[in-house]
Design a protein around this motif. Sequence first.
Motif, PDB file in Angstrom:
ATOM      1  N   SER A  76     -79.202  29.329 -86.960  1.00 13.20           N
ATOM      2  CA  SER A  76     -80.145  28.334 -86.294  1.00 13.20           C
ATOM      3  C   SER A  76     -81.148  29.078 -85.492  1.00 13.20           C
ATOM      4  N   LEU A  77     -80.765  30.252 -85.175  1.00 15.42           N
ATOM      5  CA  LEU A  77     -81.590  31.169 -84.382  1.00 15.42           C
ATOM      6  C   LEU A  77     -82.656  31.621 -85.266  1.00 15.42           C
ATOM      7  N   ILE A  78     -82.372  32.103 -86.530  1.00 12.26           N
ATOM      8  CA  ILE A  78     -83.244  32.745 -87.596  1.00 12.26           C
ATOM      9  C   ILE A  78     -84.286  31.536 -87.877  1.00 12.26           C
ATOM     10  N   ASP A  79     -83.535  30.200 -88.311  1.00 11.83           N
ATOM     11  CA  ASP A  79     -84.580  29.237 -88.502  1.00 11.83           C
ATOM     12  C   ASP A  79     -85.418  29.096 -87.450  1.00 11.83           C
ATOM     13  N   MET A  80     -85.004  28.956 -86.231  1.00  4.57           N
ATOM     14  CA  MET A  80     -85.975  28.697 -85.023  1.00  4.57           C
ATOM     15  C   MET A  80     -87.109  29.607 -85.013  1.00  4.57           C
ATOM     16  N   VAL A  81     -86.750  30.976 -85.084  1.00  7.29           N
ATOM     17  CA  VAL A  81     -87.828  32.006 -85.044  1.00  7.29           C
ATOM     18  C   VAL A  81     -88.709  31.925 -86.373  1.00  7.29           C
ATOM     19  N   PHE A  82     -88.250  32.025 -87.439  1.00  5.60           N
ATOM     20  CA  PHE A  82     -89.138  32.163 -88.673  1.00  5.60           C
ATOM     21  C   PHE A  82     -89.604  30.930 -89.075  1.00  5.60           C
ATOM     22  N   ALA A  84     -90.693  28.469 -86.821  1.00 10.69           N
ATOM     23  CA  ALA A  84     -90.916  27.463 -85.486  1.00 10.69           C
ATOM     24  C   ALA A  84     -92.491  27.163 -85.680  1.00 10.69           C
ATOM     25  N   ASP A  85     -92.933  25.900 -85.138  1.00  8.13           N
ATOM     26  CA  ASP A  85     -94.249  25.179 -85.238  1.00  8.13           C
ATOM     27  C   ASP A  85     -94.731  25.948 -83.962  1.00  8.13           C
ATOM     28  N   ASP A  86     -96.221  26.312 -83.958  1.00  9.53           N
ATOM     29  CA  ASP A  86     -96.873  27.275 -82.944  1.00  9.53           C
ATOM     30  C   ASP A  86     -97.014  26.405 -81.743  1.00  9.53           C
ATOM     31  N   THR A  87     -96.790  25.133 -82.008  1.00 10.03           N
ATOM     32  CA  THR A  87     -96.971  24.237 -80.927  1.00 10.03           C
ATOM     33  C   THR A  87     -95.595  23.612 -80.139  1.00 10.03           C
ATOM     34  N   ASN A  88     -94.422  24.158 -81.090  1.00 15.57           N
ATOM     35  CA  ASN A  88     -93.163  23.753 -80.445  1.00 15.57           C
ATOM     36  C   ASN A  88     -92.517  24.832 -79.627  1.00 15.57           C
ATOM     37  N   ASN A  89     -92.607  24.821 -78.421  1.00 15.67           N
ATOM     38  CA  ASN A  89     -92.075  25.981 -77.637  1.00 15.67           C
ATOM     39  C   ASN A  89     -90.790  25.582 -76.819  1.00 15.67           C
ATOM     40  N   VAL A  90     -89.787  25.555 -77.585  1.00 12.33           N
ATOM     41  CA  VAL A  90     -88.421  24.893 -76.934  1.00 12.33           C
ATOM     42  C   VAL A  90     -87.390  26.255 -76.640  1.00 12.33           C
ATOM     43  N   LYS A  91     -86.809  26.177 -75.750  1.00  8.39           N
ATOM     44  CA  LYS A  91     -85.842  27.075 -75.359  1.00  8.39           C
ATOM     45  C   LYS A  91     -84.915  27.250 -76.280  1.00  8.39           C
ATOM     46  N   SER A  92     -84.299  28.482 -76.551  1.00  9.07           N
ATOM     47  CA  SER A  92     -83.284  28.684 -77.549  1.00  9.07           C
ATOM     48  C   SER A  92     -82.085  28.167 -76.980  1.00  9.07           C
ATOM     49  N   VAL A  94     -81.669  25.389 -75.183  1.00 10.17           N
ATOM     50  CA  VAL A  94     -81.917  23.885 -75.432  1.00 10.17           C
ATOM     51  C   VAL A  94     -81.767  23.659 -77.028  1.00 10.17           C
ATOM     52  N   TYR A  95     -82.321  24.538 -77.691  1.00 10.34           N
ATOM     53  CA  TYR A  95     -82.427  24.267 -79.303  1.00 10.34           C
ATOM     54  C   TYR A  95     -80.943  24.367 -79.918  1.00 10.34           C
ATOM     55  N   LEU A  96     -80.132  25.507 -79.371  1.00 16.69           N
ATOM     56  CA  LEU A  96     -78.794  25.648 -79.830  1.00 16.69           C
ATOM     57  C   LEU A  96     -77.882  24.540 -79.395  1.00 16.69           C
ATOM     58  N   SER A  97     -77.996  24.312 -78.090  1.00 16.37           N
ATOM     59  CA  SER A  97     -77.221  23.109 -77.453  1.00 16.37           C
ATOM     60  C   SER A  97     -77.313  21.882 -78.192  1.00 16.37           C
ATOM     61  N   GLU A  98     -78.639  21.495 -78.518  1.00 15.65           N
ATOM     62  CA  GLU A  98     -78.752  20.121 -79.317  1.00 15.65           C
ATOM     63  C   GLU A  98     -78.634  20.234 -80.834  1.00 15.65           C
ATOM     64  N   LYS A  99     -78.947  21.415 -81.576  1.00 13.67           N
ATOM     65  CA  LYS A  99     -78.507  21.508 -82.792  1.00 13.67           C
ATOM     66  C   LYS A  99     -76.915  21.535 -83.149  1.00 13.67           C
ATOM     67  N   GLY A 101     -74.335  20.922 -80.839  1.00 11.74           N
ATOM     68  CA  GLY A 101     -73.523  20.161 -80.104  1.00 11.74           C
ATOM     69  C   GLY A 101     -72.635  20.779 -79.165  1.00 11.74           C
ATOM     70  N   HIS A 102     -72.822  21.887 -78.582  1.00  8.19           N
ATOM     71  CA  HIS A 102     -71.961  22.581 -77.798  1.00  8.19           C
ATOM     72  C   HIS A 102     -72.873  23.082 -76.575  1.00  8.19           C
ATOM     73  N   SER A 103     -72.060  23.274 -75.531  1.00 10.29           N
ATOM     74  CA  SER A 103     -73.093  23.717 -74.254  1.00 10.29           C
ATOM     75  C   SER A 103     -73.487  25.122 -74.565  1.00 10.29           C
ATOM     76  N   TYR A 104     -74.540  25.311 -73.772  1.00  9.12           N
ATOM     77  CA  TYR A 104     -75.197  26.622 -74.153  1.00  9.12           C
ATOM     78  C   TYR A 104     -74.152  27.916 -73.660  1.00  9.12           C
ATOM     79  N   GLY A 105     -73.461  27.478 -72.647  1.00  9.77           N
ATOM     80  CA  GLY A 105     -72.831  28.745 -71.752  1.00  9.77           C
ATOM     81  C   GLY A 105     -71.373  28.889 -72.864  1.00  9.77           C
ATOM     82  N   TYR A 106     -70.866  27.902 -73.536  1.00  2.00           N
ATOM     83  CA  TYR A 106     -69.811  28.165 -74.446  1.00  2.00           C
ATOM     84  C   TYR A 106     -70.254  28.995 -75.767  1.00  2.00           C
ATOM     85  N   LEU A 107     -71.556  28.557 -76.126  1.00  3.81           N
ATOM     86  CA  LEU A 107     -72.299  29.347 -77.397  1.00  3.81           C
ATOM     87  C   LEU A 107     -72.468  30.720 -77.055  1.00  3.81           C
TER      88      LEU A 107
END
Length: 187
Positions: A76-82, A84-92, A94-99, A101-107
């Motif tokens: 997911s992170l590799i996909d997010m980095v490589f 990424a849309d230049d206009t889409n500045n989402v935090k990793s 938020v991105y991971l939690s939504e993609k 389905g787990h809390s970021y703390g757990y991940l």
Amino acid sequence: MKIFIKFDFTQFCSRILDEKLDELNIKYRMLNFGEIEFLEIVSPEKLKAFDLILKQYGIEKIENQKVILVQKIKDSLIDMVFNADDTNNVKSSVYLSEKLGHSYGYLANLFSEVTYTSIENFVILQRIEYAKSLITNTDFSLTEIAFKLQYSSVAHLSTQFKNTTGITPTTFQRIIAKRRSLKNTKE
């Protein structure tokens, strides 16, 4: 003559999996990237043959649930980095939690437990790898690369680049240019 190639890692792996599973005559369906459900009982011989084929491409089957989730985080992170849309500045986070389905703390805790590094460090490494690829394979300026990789400034990119590689992006550019000129003089 030199050409530059861009490839979609997800599509590449999916195509290999499709072709090889079809060759082995295994009925399946793709659930998500990196997830396959067999629609029939597969013999141990076919599974072993499938494993051997995958290893030829640097792909391996994962069976530990924690390792599976960590691999999903990495993918997911590799996909997010490589991709990424230049206009889409989402935090990793938020991105991971939504993609996934787990809390970021757990991940984040799981990732650190399995890999001995943080998600943030992994993202930095991926961004620097992408920056190196862009420097090597395009004529983008450092300003354009910093913007594409969503850095706040060229200075921020340069600091992370130097902390990761030991050299500045400008020095890296010079090294690549020197290698190209040496290669061209030999031809």
